[in-house]
Enzyme design. Sequence first.
Site, PDB file in Angstrom:
ATOM      1  N   TYR A   1      41.489  47.022  50.832  1.00 11.90           N
ATOM      2  CA  TYR A   1      40.097  46.832  50.834  1.00 11.90           C
ATOM      3  C   TYR A   1      39.369  47.901  50.101  1.00 11.90           C
ATOM      4  O   TYR A   1      39.442  48.827  50.080  1.00 11.90           O
ATOM      5  CB  TYR A   1      39.585  46.727  52.066  1.00 11.90           C
ATOM      6  CG  TYR A   1      38.916  45.543  52.779  1.00 11.90           C
ATOM      7  CD1 TYR A   1      38.137  44.680  52.101  1.00 11.90           C
ATOM      8  CD2 TYR A   1      39.894  44.438  53.696  1.00 11.90           C
ATOM      9  CE1 TYR A   1      37.661  43.596  52.228  1.00 11.90           C
ATOM     10  CE2 TYR A   1      39.420  43.344  54.101  1.00 11.90           C
ATOM     11  CZ  TYR A   1      37.910  42.550  53.292  1.00 11.90           C
ATOM     12  OH  TYR A   1      37.882  41.452  53.701  1.00 11.90           O
TER      13      TYR A   1
ATOM     14  N   THR B   1      36.014  34.010  31.796  1.00 15.27           N
ATOM     15  CA  THR B   1      37.449  33.914  32.685  1.00 15.27           C
ATOM     16  C   THR B   1      38.247  34.772  31.898  1.00 15.27           C
ATOM     17  O   THR B   1      38.100  35.200  30.562  1.00 15.27           O
ATOM     18  CB  THR B   1      37.871  32.639  32.803  1.00 15.27           C
ATOM     19  OG1 THR B   1      38.052  32.004  31.567  1.00 15.27           O
ATOM     20  CG2 THR B   1      36.868  31.297  33.318  1.00 15.27           C
TER      21      THR B   1
ATOM     22  N   LYS C   1      42.133  31.799  30.419  1.00 13.53           N
ATOM     23  CA  LYS C   1      42.129  30.923  29.480  1.00 13.53           C
ATOM     24  C   LYS C   1      42.548  31.345  28.334  1.00 13.53           C
ATOM     25  O   LYS C   1      43.768  31.790  28.143  1.00 13.53           O
ATOM     26  CB  LYS C   1      40.619  30.273  29.267  1.00 13.53           C
ATOM     27  CG  LYS C   1      40.255  29.257  30.674  1.00 13.53           C
ATOM     28  CD  LYS C   1      38.922  28.798  30.538  1.00 13.53           C
ATOM     29  CE  LYS C   1      38.442  28.248  31.668  1.00 13.53           C
ATOM     30  NZ  LYS C   1      36.904  27.602  31.616  1.00 13.53           N
TER      31      LYS C   1
ATOM     32  N   ARG D   1      44.394  34.369  36.632  1.00 16.72           N
ATOM     33  CA  ARG D   1      42.890  33.510  37.036  1.00 16.72           C
ATOM     34  C   ARG D   1      42.018  34.449  37.436  1.00 16.72           C
ATOM     35  O   ARG D   1      41.962  35.033  38.703  1.00 16.72           O
ATOM     36  CB  ARG D   1      43.457  32.532  38.142  1.00 16.72           C
ATOM     37  CG  ARG D   1      42.281  31.420  38.400  1.00 16.72           C
ATOM     38  CD  ARG D   1      43.123  30.169  39.028  1.00 16.72           C
ATOM     39  NE  ARG D   1      43.928  29.599  37.943  1.00 16.72           N
ATOM     40  CZ  ARG D   1      43.626  28.740  37.047  1.00 16.72           C
ATOM     41  NH1 ARG D   1      42.393  28.454  37.127  1.00 16.72           N
ATOM     42  NH2 ARG D   1      44.512  28.317  36.163  1.00 16.72           N
TER      43      ARG D   1
HETATM   44  C1  LIG Z   1      36.450  27.356  32.897  1.00 16.78           C
HETATM   45  C2  LIG Z   1      34.781  27.794  32.558  1.00 16.78           C
HETATM   46  C3  LIG Z   1      34.014  28.506  33.589  1.00 16.78           C
HETATM   47  C4  LIG Z   1      34.642  28.502  35.077  1.00 16.78           C
HETATM   48  O1  LIG Z   1      35.725  29.019  35.269  1.00 16.78           O
HETATM   49  P1  LIG Z   1      36.412  29.058  36.749  1.00 16.78           P
HETATM   50  O2  LIG Z   1      37.261  30.202  36.873  1.00 16.78           O
HETATM   51  O3  LIG Z   1      37.078  27.803  36.658  1.00 16.78           O
HETATM   52  O4  LIG Z   1      35.329  29.253  37.746  1.00 16.78           O
HETATM   53  C5  LIG Z   1      32.731  28.732  33.393  1.00 16.78           C
HETATM   54  N1  LIG Z   1      32.293  28.613  32.198  1.00 16.78           N
HETATM   55  C6  LIG Z   1      33.074  27.773  31.232  1.00 16.78           C
HETATM   56  C7  LIG Z   1      32.260  27.761  29.935  1.00 16.78           C
HETATM   57  C8  LIG Z   1      34.213  27.437  31.332  1.00 16.78           C
HETATM   58  O5  LIG Z   1      34.853  26.850  30.306  1.00 16.78           O
END
Ligand SMILES: *Cc1c(COP(=O)(O)O)cnc(C)c1O
Length: 415
Positions: free
Chosen positions: A51, A222, A225, A231
């Site tokens: 924590y 993020t 991606k 994640r």
């Molecule tokens: C994927 C995405 C998000 C959100 O990401 P999460 O991790 O799925 O909450 C926010 N903004 C854009 C432009 C995205 O493509």
Amino acid sequence: MSFLAKNDAAVYELAKQELERQSYNLEMIASENFASPSVIEAMGSIFTNKYAEGYPSKRYYGGCEIVDKLEQLAIDRVKELFGCKFANVQPNSGSQANQGVYQALLNPYDKILGMDLSHGGHLTHGAKVSSSGKTYQSFFYGVNLNGRIDYDRVRDIAKIVQPKLIVCGASAYPREIEFKTFRQIADEVGAYLFADIAHIAGLVAANEHQNPFPHAHAVTSTTHKTLRGPRGGFILTNDEEISKKINSAIFPGIQGGPLENIIAAKAVGFGENLKPEWKTYAKQVKINAKILADVLSKEGFDVVSGGTDNHLILLSFLNRDFSGKDADHALENAGITVNKNTVPGETRSPFVTSGIRIGSAALTSRGMKDKEFTFIAQKIAEVLNNINDANIHAKVRKEVKELSSNFIIYDKPTY
Ligand SMILES: *Cc1c(COP(=O)(O)O)cnc(C)c1O
């Protein structure tokens, strides 16, 4: 034998099935990627036990001297990566990062101007079903019929709406985002400029897309991606006052204890992004997307905006007798995973759509290059030209499996 295999056969069996699926299909969902085994190992590390509410050297719990160093390492690496002064690496997701920025810069009912979801924006850019659209008064700009953001139109809308914050960045937009122009528009109406680079961050990190700095007041992304990390999300800014507000917005504003195991994996991912090889990867991601656009155009498909500047393309089926949903299903049957997507001039519902979005980042991580992407584009065309022919789909599925087998990343489902 792994601990999971020994102690929880049910979960292990599902992980094994998912490993199979990821290994022998062609993953072309533009928001997905394959994290390295090192990133996955860090996610599963003992940092999960700790924590650490607060921030490095300002924690509410004891025993944080090591996670302080860990979180600081992640912060320093991401600052170096994007060339900015302040970073918060605690957001659990891109959506929570965005919520943090709104909470830092806005009051409830303030006006925000973002890109329409059906034109490529994200739910968190003010869609009415999202807290961003419920908490703030949201207004939208979009793309013109050739699929590009019309900046003069954005300016006109901004002048009428007078938003406190303009969001730029998208989830389904194949062209470069002009941050400098967005900032000029924001300055003209006295708004903050918030750049959400969730999709393109991996390209920005390699200088393969323009950097939102020095133009944006706040930047979110993020990590999972195009960045290929775990994640999660993060927030950047060059403004010290804004950075303090962002830190309070994330904790205690919307989150509790940070996921230090994920922050460990973020640090590992940022470390990979800082290596010279990352530039080679990002360049290839763009080359591969361009091959998809070129081959599919030559095959007679309507590539939205005529091509791509980044890691994704949009195909429009407005002039065809099948929908995005049909295309998505046929490709899924052929072992090629994409997603249906609305297109400029959309005539069908968001559940059916007239297009698909195809990304190159994940397969590029598997080592696929020009030759493989040319082949894949031809296979996509073959499936779409035979949208109702199950035999063709089955034949392509076999060919896809053969290709996939030569580009395996993981040899086990857990690390
Ligand atoms: C994927 C995405 C998000 C959100 O990401 P999460 O991790 O799925 O909450 C926010 N903004 C854009 C432009 C995205 O493509």
